[in-house]
Write a protein that holds these residues in place. Structure first.
Motif, PDB file in Angstrom:
ATOM      1  N   ASN A 161     -14.771  -2.805 -90.775  1.00  0.00           N
ATOM      2  CA  ASN A 161     -15.537  -4.053 -90.775  1.00  0.00           C
ATOM      3  C   ASN A 161     -15.515  -4.722 -89.400  1.00  0.00           C
ATOM      4  N   ILE A 162     -14.378  -4.623 -88.705  1.00  0.00           N
ATOM      5  CA  ILE A 162     -14.327  -5.154 -87.330  1.00  0.00           C
ATOM      6  C   ILE A 162     -15.261  -4.332 -86.445  1.00  0.00           C
ATOM      7  N   GLU A 206     -17.858  -2.705 -87.277  1.00  0.00           N
ATOM      8  CA  GLU A 206     -19.259  -2.961 -87.589  1.00  0.00           C
ATOM      9  C   GLU A 206     -19.739  -4.260 -86.935  1.00  0.00           C
ATOM     10  N   ALA A 207     -18.906  -5.303 -87.026  1.00  0.00           N
ATOM     11  CA  ALA A 207     -19.280  -6.591 -86.429  1.00  0.00           C
ATOM     12  C   ALA A 207     -19.404  -6.469 -84.912  1.00  0.00           C
ATOM     13  N   LYS A 255      -6.768 -10.699 -80.779  1.00  0.00           N
ATOM     14  CA  LYS A 255      -7.402 -10.889 -82.086  1.00  0.00           C
ATOM     15  C   LYS A 255      -6.813 -12.127 -82.766  1.00  0.00           C
ATOM     16  N   PRO A 256      -7.542 -12.860 -83.538  1.00  0.00           N
ATOM     17  CA  PRO A 256      -8.992 -12.822 -83.721  1.00  0.00           C
ATOM     18  C   PRO A 256      -9.672 -13.441 -82.499  1.00  0.00           C
ATOM     19  N   PHE A 257     -10.848 -12.953 -82.142  1.00  0.00           N
ATOM     20  CA  PHE A 257     -11.517 -13.419 -80.923  1.00  0.00           C
ATOM     21  C   PHE A 257     -12.869 -14.029 -81.275  1.00  0.00           C
ATOM     22  N   ALA A 258     -13.358 -14.846 -80.360  1.00  0.00           N
ATOM     23  CA  ALA A 258     -14.705 -15.408 -80.528  1.00  0.00           C
ATOM     24  C   ALA A 258     -15.709 -14.376 -80.036  1.00  0.00           C
ATOM     25  N   ASN A 259     -16.828 -14.265 -80.729  1.00  0.00           N
ATOM     26  CA  ASN A 259     -17.824 -13.273 -80.338  1.00  0.00           C
ATOM     27  C   ASN A 259     -18.322 -13.505 -78.909  1.00  0.00           C
ATOM     28  N   ASN A 303     -19.879  -3.761 -83.161  1.00  0.00           N
ATOM     29  CA  ASN A 303     -21.014  -2.885 -82.873  1.00  0.00           C
ATOM     30  C   ASN A 303     -22.326  -3.692 -82.882  1.00  0.00           C
ATOM     31  N   ALA A 349      -2.834  -8.004 -80.704  1.00  0.00           N
ATOM     32  CA  ALA A 349      -2.396  -9.245 -81.339  1.00  0.00           C
ATOM     33  C   ALA A 349      -1.985 -10.240 -80.258  1.00  0.00           C
ATOM     34  N   ASP A 356      -9.792   1.245 -86.048  1.00  0.00           N
ATOM     35  CA  ASP A 356      -9.676   1.845 -87.382  1.00  0.00           C
ATOM     36  C   ASP A 356     -10.153   0.922 -88.498  1.00  0.00           C
ATOM     37  N   GLU A 357     -10.368  -0.363 -88.189  1.00  0.00           N
ATOM     38  CA  GLU A 357     -10.866  -1.292 -89.216  1.00  0.00           C
ATOM     39  C   GLU A 357     -12.393  -1.251 -89.209  1.00  0.00           C
ATOM     40  N   ARG A 392     -18.413 -10.861 -75.809  1.00  0.00           N
ATOM     41  CA  ARG A 392     -19.668 -10.565 -75.089  1.00  0.00           C
ATOM     42  C   ARG A 392     -19.493 -10.797 -73.586  1.00  0.00           C
ATOM     43  N   MET A 449      -3.231  -1.299 -82.203  1.00  0.00           N
ATOM     44  CA  MET A 449      -2.546  -0.748 -83.378  1.00  0.00           C
ATOM     45  C   MET A 449      -3.473   0.185 -84.136  1.00  0.00           C
TER      46      MET A 449
END
Lengths: 422, 122
Positions: free
Chosen positions: B16-17, B19-20, B106-110, B22, B89, B13-14, B114, B58
């Motif tokens: 911006n998350i 989009e990143a 979260k937060p995770f490393a890209n 994606n 979380a 639902d966020e 991958r 969540m």
């Protein structure tokens, strides 16, 4: 009633003695406590009862603990010593003999007794703060939502920043979006973090009121003044709840005026018979009794829940264990009433501290949207002091909520307690 | 999402998350779709039939745990068996997330995201 009258006589005399010992004028004390000098004069001469709220205000003005003013210094000190002995008895030690020695201990070693009382009160205060904080950290919806927002913003910032620093040849339109997202998320993180810090700061204030429900509860306890005059109502949600409550109170007062109820309550103490005599619905009579608190019902408390069991009104009464909003004891008779609408359930209940209350629970069902609409349930529980002669009557052992209830063998326990058990 | 089979459906639902994530996964050559609400989550999965679902725990209106339970109980075995990567979380990896095939805090490393997706798709 005779014991209550005797207490009032003592209380009035104690108020007068304390005021004179401070050499303060009756008019000054009355003004500071928010009552007229004439009314204080009547109280001091034991010609008017004095409720717990007023005792608390007078105690603050007269600079002494409310319980000592209400019960007398020696009685109050003895009560604290007995409670300390009962709660602090170690291991298998039977607290009974120690409790019995409390008067002798107080008489022979008043200094040590005073020290113990101070330490016990301090420990009790700290324990309550610990319970409140633990409870708040775990189930406070505002805190959980805020932390979720912070986590989401941090996740977005970390992923986006990594893309910008590690990925090659990011197309310009994506770059623009990521920069905008970073700006948006960093602002969101900043605002949310500031709000969280302000919120956590409020934890340091002893007894701080946090949720809208608690603000409304405090506002009602202070006399439900007009919302614009109240210091207890801070949040918009609490202001809206209080305004809505005042509207409903006005409607119910029109349906059952103060004078009518007070007059009838003076002759009949059974709320169900009272409802029959007044030809009103029992739930209306119960709510009005808790709101007006006429003679014979001075300490009446009221809990109202909806069909899900969520409390939608909490009018507290001294000594009844109310937890923070969101979690309650499943053994409260209020919840049994939900399963038996239109039937009055009378129960004697006992708190973990041994206080007893007479409760009357009554549930209703309605279909405000018509026969095809949902069936709405609502239950309410009137909380009253026990009748004389109920000291030996078996009582339902209730608590505030499992997490902060010390009963180890409760059949309704659904999670471990954070308190020492046993 | 219609007309072409998705590799990955993300329910998050966020925006911006989403989009990143994606962008990161798209660059790996995977076709990614996003559904931004707990409500309608299971319907979106049934319609897209992706090779992998990335599911936030969540969500508004219907939690990730509830959507996962719906998925595993789906009468269509092919849908019920779609692997799920749950985003949650840190520390929130109890019973609710246990039915997911993998969990990423979260937060995770890209790079972690991958690598995890690559393993699950291959």
């Amino acid at each position: 009633m005779s014991q209550r009258s005797a207490n009032h006589i003592l209380t009035g005399t104690r108020i007068r003695e304390r005021r004179l010992s401070l050499a303060r004028r009756q008019a000054d004390v009355a003004r500071a406590a928010g009552i007229s000098p004439a009314y204080l004069n009547l109280i001091e001469h034991n010609r008017r009862p004095v409720g717990e709220d007023l005792v608390a205000r007078l105690a603050e003005v007269l600079e002494m603990p409310a319980d000592e003013l209400a019960e007398g210094r020696e009685e109050a000190r003895l009560a604290v010593l007995r409670e300390a002995a009962a709660r602090l008895a170690e291991g298998d030690a039977e607290p009974g003999p120690i409790v019995a020695q409390a008067p002798e201990f107080l008489a022979r070693f008043p200094g040590w007794a005073g020290l113990l009382i101070t330490l016990f009160r301090r420990a009790d205060t700290l324990e309550r703060q610990l319970v409140a904080l633990s409870d708040r950290m775990r189930q406070d919806p505002y805190l959980l939502t805020t932390l979720h927002q912070i986590l989401s913003a941090a996740t977005s910032i970390r992923s986006t920043a990594s893309i910008l620093s590690e990925e090659r040849a990011v197309p310009p339109d994506w770059l623009d979006r990521f920069h905008a997202n970073l700006d948006q998320d960093s602002q969101r993180l900043s605002v949310t973090a500031q709000a969280l810090v302000a919120y956590l700061d409020s934890f340091e204030t002893e007894g701080a009121i946090i949720t809208p429900e608690e603000e409304v509860e405090a506002w009602m306890a202070a006399g439900a003044r007009p919302v614009e005059e109240s210091d207890d109502l801070v949040s918009d949600a609490a202001l809206a709840l209080a305004a809505d409550h005042l509207l409903r109170m006005a409607e119910e007062r029109r349906a059952l005026p103060d004078a009518t109820l007070a007059s009838a309550a003076a002759r009949e103490r059974d709320p169900m018979r009272l409802a029959a005599r007044l030809d009103r619905q029992p739930d209306l009579v119960m709510r009005r009794l808790a709101a007006l608190r006429p003679a014979g019902f001075e300490t009446a408390g009221l809990l109202v829940c909806d069909g899900s069991g969520a409390l939608i009104l909490r009018r507290s009464t001294p000594g009844f264990p109310l937890p923070r909003p969101g979690d309650t004891c499943p053994l409260w008779p209020l919840y049994q009433a939900l399963a038996m609408p239109q039937t009055a359930l009378s129960h004697l209940v006992e708190t973990p501290e041994g206080r007893r209350f007479r409760t009357l629970s009554y549930a209703t069902r309605s279909q405000p949207d018509g026969t095809d609409g949902p069936v709405l349930s609502r239950a309410q529980m009137l909380i009253l002091p026990p009748d004389a002669g109920m000291a030996e009557t078996p009582a339902t052992k209730i608590g505030p909520a499992c997490r902060i209830c010390p009963r180890p063998d409760c059949p309704a326990r659904r999670e471990p307690s954070i308190l020492a058990m046993g | 999402m219609a007309g072409r089979t998705l590799d990955i459906l993300m329910i998050e639902d966020e925006p911006n998350i989403a989009e990143a994530v994606n962008f990161i996964l798209m660059r790996e050559g995977w076709q990614v779709g996003v559904h931004g609400d707990g409500a309608g989550g299971i319907e979106a999965i049934r319609a897209a039939r992706p090779r992998l679902v990335i599911l936030d725990m969540m969500l508004p209106n219907r939690s990730g745990a509830e959507i996962l339970a719906d998925l595993r109980a789906d009468p269509d075995a092919a849908v019920a068996g779609i692997p799920v990567l749950m985003l949650t979380a840190r520390g929130h990896t109890g019973e609710e997330a246990a039915r997911a095939d993998a969990v990423l805090a979260k937060p995770f490393a890209n790079d972690d995201l991958r690598d995890m997706v690559r393993r699950m798709l291959n």
